[in-house]
Design an enzyme around this catalytic site. Structure first.
Site, PDB file in Angstrom:
ATOM      1  N   ILE A 264      -9.803   0.644  -5.846  1.00  0.00           N
ATOM      2  CA  ILE A 264      -9.068  -0.421  -5.035  1.00  0.00           C
ATOM      3  C   ILE A 264      -8.368   0.261  -3.893  1.00  0.00           C
ATOM      4  O   ILE A 264      -8.077  -0.683  -2.886  1.00  0.00           O
ATOM      5  CB  ILE A 264      -8.174  -1.157  -5.689  1.00  0.00           C
ATOM      6  CG1 ILE A 264      -6.989  -0.193  -6.285  1.00  0.00           C
ATOM      7  CG2 ILE A 264      -8.554  -1.881  -6.984  1.00  0.00           C
ATOM      8  CD1 ILE A 264      -5.557  -0.787  -6.875  1.00  0.00           C
TER       9      ILE A 264
ATOM     10  N   GLY B 262      -4.493   6.105  -1.080  1.00  0.00           N
ATOM     11  CA  GLY B 262      -3.306   6.406  -0.593  1.00  0.00           C
ATOM     12  C   GLY B 262      -3.181   7.568   0.313  1.00  0.00           C
ATOM     13  O   GLY B 262      -4.225   8.037   0.694  1.00  0.00           O
ATOM     14  N   ALA B 263      -2.141   8.115   0.612  1.00  0.00           N
ATOM     15  CA  ALA B 263      -1.946   9.210   1.401  1.00  0.00           C
ATOM     16  C   ALA B 263      -2.426  10.232   0.809  1.00  0.00           C
ATOM     17  O   ALA B 263      -2.569  11.435   1.475  1.00  0.00           O
ATOM     18  CB  ALA B 263      -0.576   9.246   1.867  1.00  0.00           C
TER      19      ALA B 263
ATOM     20  N   GLY C 164      -4.689  10.460  -2.438  1.00  0.00           N
ATOM     21  CA  GLY C 164      -5.595  10.408  -3.322  1.00  0.00           C
ATOM     22  C   GLY C 164      -6.329   8.990  -3.373  1.00  0.00           C
ATOM     23  O   GLY C 164      -5.657   7.988  -2.882  1.00  0.00           O
TER      24      GLY C 164
ATOM     25  N   VAL D  39      -7.247   5.314  -5.403  1.00  0.00           N
ATOM     26  CA  VAL D  39      -6.107   4.654  -6.355  1.00  0.00           C
ATOM     27  C   VAL D  39      -7.145   3.613  -7.053  1.00  0.00           C
ATOM     28  O   VAL D  39      -8.334   2.898  -6.491  1.00  0.00           O
ATOM     29  CB  VAL D  39      -5.274   3.478  -5.504  1.00  0.00           C
ATOM     30  CG1 VAL D  39      -4.482   2.851  -6.304  1.00  0.00           C
ATOM     31  CG2 VAL D  39      -4.330   4.425  -4.807  1.00  0.00           C
TER      32      VAL D  39
ATOM     33  N   ASP E  65       8.040   7.659   4.958  1.00  0.00           N
ATOM     34  CA  ASP E  65       6.817   7.048   5.471  1.00  0.00           C
ATOM     35  C   ASP E  65       6.893   5.426   5.197  1.00  0.00           C
ATOM     36  O   ASP E  65       5.995   5.180   4.432  1.00  0.00           O
ATOM     37  CB  ASP E  65       5.587   7.793   4.821  1.00  0.00           C
ATOM     38  CG  ASP E  65       4.093   7.297   5.368  1.00  0.00           C
ATOM     39  OD1 ASP E  65       4.334   6.879   6.470  1.00  0.00           O
ATOM     40  OD2 ASP E  65       3.251   7.372   4.466  1.00  0.00           O
TER      41      ASP E  65
END
Length: 991
Positions: free
Chosen positions: A686, A689-690, A692, A694, A812
């Site tokens: 879906i 991410g920063a 890996g 998801v 972040d």
């Protein structure tokens, strides 16, 4: 001896030890019992010694009577320990920079012998006790950086001996406390950054005949500086910045003969600076008159002073920089940026003084850079942006090893850059953009290992990008567009693990994009437009986890659009004007990508009707091929079914053989790790991410979870990637594993499977705020939903900053890291770069590289790499501006600016209406404007002027149309940040 007798003897022993402890020791132990001490700094406060004089933080007289308690930055929390006031000889109490969070009790006046009281940088709230003046010998009172509110008590005029009073950075309101002008013993009066009712400076301040330090910035003052200030003959520091003072420069200043520092910046002074009188100020070392409306020339007499710092920035001054200014022997900091100064930079500047900072940006200066700027070897900041300076950069600057920041963009410089510039050991920002520099980059003969930003766009650099570019190991940004660079991208560039922005557009680069580009896991922007690249677009670009800007237009790329690009969450995609063919992937059949594929005549699908025409014309010719495909597919399907049945039985038999190393479970789980592993396939991805991919995993019990599979760094020599992945995994586990809060995403569990590291979270049905807000779904976000989101997110961050011990800085904060559940409730997510802040470092730590995303990074963090909670607050302010304006933090409309700068400028020039999202046209304007103002407070360029997250939550709640939302409370009725259905036992170790 029977066991009961042993027990009795032990109890008698402990009782005897306690009885032998002095009364002062007993009082201190009682005070300890009211405090939370997570770091154990009070562990040696125990009855083992008959006197407490050897306990941490305790000082005593020769007769072993306690006179001082010094416990700064000790992470203590709880109410003010009133039993300390029983100590008869206590004269000094310092609890600076802790987490004490109660009212300051009126009974504090029982500390009768105090001379020094420091309760600064805590979380005290409520009114300042009016009983404090009852402490007869109090000399020093510091209550700055708390959340104290209300008016300064009228009784404060009764202090008998007070010399230093500091109430900076609170929530004080009401009229300015004129009663303080009765305190003729005062030497320092510091009331900056409070919310006093706007009005003129009280002339009674002239009564403070002994005052030496007067800091009244941001106190709501208007009008002129009163003539009574001439009585302040001992004044050495006068700071009245961030007010609304008007009129001409106050001549009264010239009567303050002991003045060392004068700061009047960010007011509304106007007219020309006086030509005479400056010679009276022989002690003056620093003057800052920036952000006013002064006109005319800089007075020659002013420039003859032995200044240590001169700031006249952001005015409308006109005229030359006097030569005499350059000869000031004590001048080390010269800032004249954003004026209308004209003429050359004095040739002697830097030869007679130890110059460390020179900022002359945005003036009308011309001529060359003086060669002696670094003659004393101390120059650190050289900023000359936006002038008409010309010639070459002096070779002497290539030997100035003290330099840390070089910014000379938007001038008319030419020639070759001294080779030594690239290898200076401390330079972290090199900005040469928009000049006429020439030469070959391959002339780089040494490498500055500290460089994090290289900006050379808009010049005439030629030749290839040197292989040595890969040695800039800390490089975060590389802007080299609009030059004459040739050749291929060197392989060494793909070793830059921290690279976030790569802009090589508008050059003559050629060759292919190598598959090694997948190693740039931090790459956020990639712009290779308008070059001569050929070959296919590598599918590996789709594995870049945080890429959101991709421009490959104006090249000669061929082949199909790689399927991997569908994995990216792109805000901008431009593949136009190439030689691409085939069908446009369905994920790009959206309005936002309407112009992304123009100028590729062989592409079809999406907004191009070409595929339909092609298929119609070829249908008859390909009919036989289709029949063959159907028959062949049937055979393959049969073989596939047989193979699947065989593999399924094999997997079922060997399930127990799956290598799983369970790290930790944080909640009661209704699923197994085996079940999770078998759901991790590409059909369930879906997003990225920063660190890996998801996955959405629908469990056998019907529930859904989100699984982050961290990048493994499995390339043989990719040890840095492995280390980064390991650190981010540990950071996420360490942070989320300890948190129980309704607005922080829940981490169910984490474990290893083979070489993979897996984090299992609650599934957030509506994805990220950034995805919703900046897509067609943004229209569905009416104001009430946006307000709920911003308040939820603020409460989550407030918990991290104020209720966790030690505090957690996210580092972040952005809209893509705020996730939304089915009811659009917000959760803070992605703690891969979060940091626990060591309070012994005064609430800030130095990072090795910049973390965060472009457009959200606080200015001081980008330049100093110092991180504390104020960095998060700036980023959250940008999120507020996103919600109010509906715009992205970086947009082509802003040119070289960003959302924060655009909103500030537009609101100042045109008003709030011109920045509010048109979709909010029918929303409650007054509340929207209030929330916008809160966002502007959060992005204040001065970190100390940004409100705390606790204050942000209060301000948002106060702006609610229906009043404050009801907080979640525990059984005792106290506000609790825990989930209502969760056990809060873990919170005891945190709060």
């Amino acid at each position: 001896m029977p066991p009961p007798i042993i027990t009795i003897i032990l109890l008698l022993s402990v009782s005897t030890t306690t009885l032998s402890l002095t009364q002062e020791g007993l009082d201190l132990l009682q005070a300890k019992s009211t405090l939370s001490d997570p770091t154990g700094i009070l562990s040696d406060w125990n009855p083992a010694h008959p006197t407490p004089c050897n306990w941490t933080g305790i000082t005593c007289t020769h007769s072993n009577s306690v006179t001082g308690i010094h416990l700064p930055s000790a992470s203590l929390s709880g109410p003010f320990p009133t039993t300390l006031c029983r100590l008869p000889s206590l004269s000094t109490l310092s609890l600076h920079n802790n987490n004490l969070n109660s009212n300051i009790p009126p009974t504090i006046s029982a500390c009768r012998n105090l001379t020094h009281l420091d309760l600064s940088a805590n979380y005290f709230h409520g009114l300042i006790p009016s009983t404090l003046p009852d402490i007869p010998n109090l000399l020093y009172l510091d209550l700055q950086e708390n959340s104290l509110s209300g008016e300064v008590p009228a009784t404060f005029g009764n202090f008998r001996r007070l010399q230093i009073l500091n109430l900076t950075n609170n929530l004080l309101n009401g009229s300015f406390p004129v009663v303080l002008t009765n305190l003729t013993t005062l030497k320092e009066l510091v009331l900056a950054y409070n919310n006093f009712i706007p009005g003129p400076i009280p002339p009674q301040l002239g009564n403070l005949s002994n005052v030496e330090y007067l800091w009244l910035s941001s106190c709501g003052f208007s009008g002129e500086i009163p003539a009574t200030f001439s009585r302040l003959t001992k004044l050495s520091n006068l700071e009245l910045s961030y007010n609304s003072l008007t009129g001409a420069f106050p001549d009264i200043v010239f009567e303050l003969r002991n003045l060392y520092q004068l700061e009047l910046f960010n007011n509304s002074f106007s007219g020309e600076l006086p030509k005479k009188g400056w010679s009276n100020l022989t002690a003056l070392r620093r003057i800052d008159l920036s952000i006013n409306h002064f006109t005319g020339a800089i007075p020659v007499e002013l420039c003859k002073l032995p200044l240590s710092s001169l700031g006249l920035s952001d005015n409308k001054l006109q005229g030359l920089i006097p030569v005499s200014l350059a000869k000031s022997p004590n001048l080390y900091d010269l800032r004249l940026f954003d004026n209308s100064l004209i003429g050359p930079i004095p040739s002697d500047l830097g030869k007679f003084s130890t110059l460390t900072t020179l900022d002359l940006s945005y003036n009308k200066l011309f001529g060359e850079i003086p060669s002696g700027l670094c003659e004393k070897g101390e120059l650190y900041d050289l900023v000359l942006i936006g002038n008409s300076l010309s010639g070459e950069i002096p070779a002497s600057l290539g030997e100035c090893r003290s330099l840390g920041r070089i910014r000379v963009s938007k001038n008319k410089f030419s020639g070759e850059v001294p080779a030594g510039i690239w290898g200076l050991p401390h330079v972290y920002l090199l900005d040469l953009a928009e000049n006429s520099f020439s030469g070959n980059l391959s002339s780089i003969v040494s490498v500055g290992l500290n460089l994090s930003s290289i900006m050379i766009s808009g010049n005439g650099f030629s030749g290839g990008i040197p292989e040595k570019i890969g040695s800039f190991s800390n490089l975060v940004e590389f802007f080299a567009s609009d030059n004459k660079l040739t050749g291929e991208i060197p392989q060494s560039l793909f070793k830059l693990n921290h690279l976030g922005i790569l802009d090589l557009s508008k050059n003559d680069l050629s060759g292919r994009i190598p598959a090694e580009i997948e190693s740039l896991k931090q790459l956020n922007e990639l712009n290779l437009a308008n070059n001569k690249f050929t070959g296919e677009i590598p599918n590996e670009i789709g594995s870049l986890p945080v890429l959101n800007y991709l421009d490959l237009s104006g090249n000669s790329f061929s082949g199909k659009i790689p399927s991997g690009l569908a994995n990216l969450m792109l805000n901008t995609l431009n593949l136009s004007n190439n030689q691409l063919s085939g069908e446009i992937p369905s994920v790009f059949h959206k309005d936002v990508y309407r112009d992304s594929f123009l100028g590729n005549p062989e592409l079809c699908g999406g907004f191009s009707p070409r595929c339909v025409e092609n298929y119609q014309s070829k249908s008859n010719h390909n009919l036989w091929l289709l029949r063959f495909i159907f028959v062949f597919s049937g055979v393959v399907l049969a073989i596939g079914v047989i193979w699947f049945v065989f593999k399924y039985r094999s997997i079922k038999k060997t399930n127990q053989g799956v290598s799983i190393s369970k790290w930790r479970s944080f909640h009661k789980l209704g699923f197994s790790e085996i079940e999770i592993i078998h759901l991790l396939n590409e059909n369930n991805v879906i997003g990225s991410g920063a660190s890996g991919k998801v996955y959405k995993a629908v469990l056998s019990n019907g529930e859904s979870v989100a699984v982050k599979k961290l990048w493994e760094g499995s390339v043989k020599n990719d040890e840095d990637a492995k280390m980064t992945s390991q650190k981010e995994f540990e950071s996420e586990v360490e942070t989320l594993g300890k948190i129980r809060h309704k607005n922080i995403v829940r981490l169910w569990c984490c474990f290893k499977s083979g070489n993979s590291r897996l984090l299992v979270y609650e599934y957030m049905r509506n994805g990220s705020l950034g995805d919703v807000l900046h897509s067609t779904k943004g229209r569905l976000l009416e104001w009430s939903m946006r307000f709920k989101i911003v308040l939820d997110a603020a409460e989550g961050l407030s918990y991290l900053h104020h209720d966790c011990v030690p505090p957690i800085v996210h580092r972040d904060v952005k809209s893509n890291n705020i996730l939304l559940d089915e009811d659009y409730g917000a959760r803070i997510a992605d703690f891969g770069v979060a940091k626990f802040i060591n309070l012994t470092n005064k609430g800030s730590e130095s990072m090795s590289v910049i973390a965060g995303s472009r457009g959200y990074i606080a200015p001081e963090y980008a330049y100093t790499l110092r991180v504390n909670e104020k960095s998060d607050i700036y980023s959250f302010g940008v999120v507020i501006l996103e919600l109010v304006t509906g715009r992205k933090p970086i947009d082509p409309e802003f040119l070289e600016s960003d959302l924060a700068t655009w909103v500030q400028t537009t609101v100042n020039e045109k008003g709030h209406d011109h920045v509010v999202d048109p979709e909010l046209e029918y929303g409650p304007k007054e509340q929207i404007y209030r929330v916008l103002d809160i966002g502007l407070l959060c992005i204040n360029p001065l970190p100390m002027s940004r409100p705390s997250m606790r204050t942000v939550v209060n301000l948002l709640q106060e702006s609610a149309v229906d009043g404050k939302p009801k907080p979640i409370t525990n059984k005792e009725g106290k506000v609790s940040p825990c989930f209502e259905e969760e056990d809060c036992s873990d919170e005891a170790s945190l709060v």
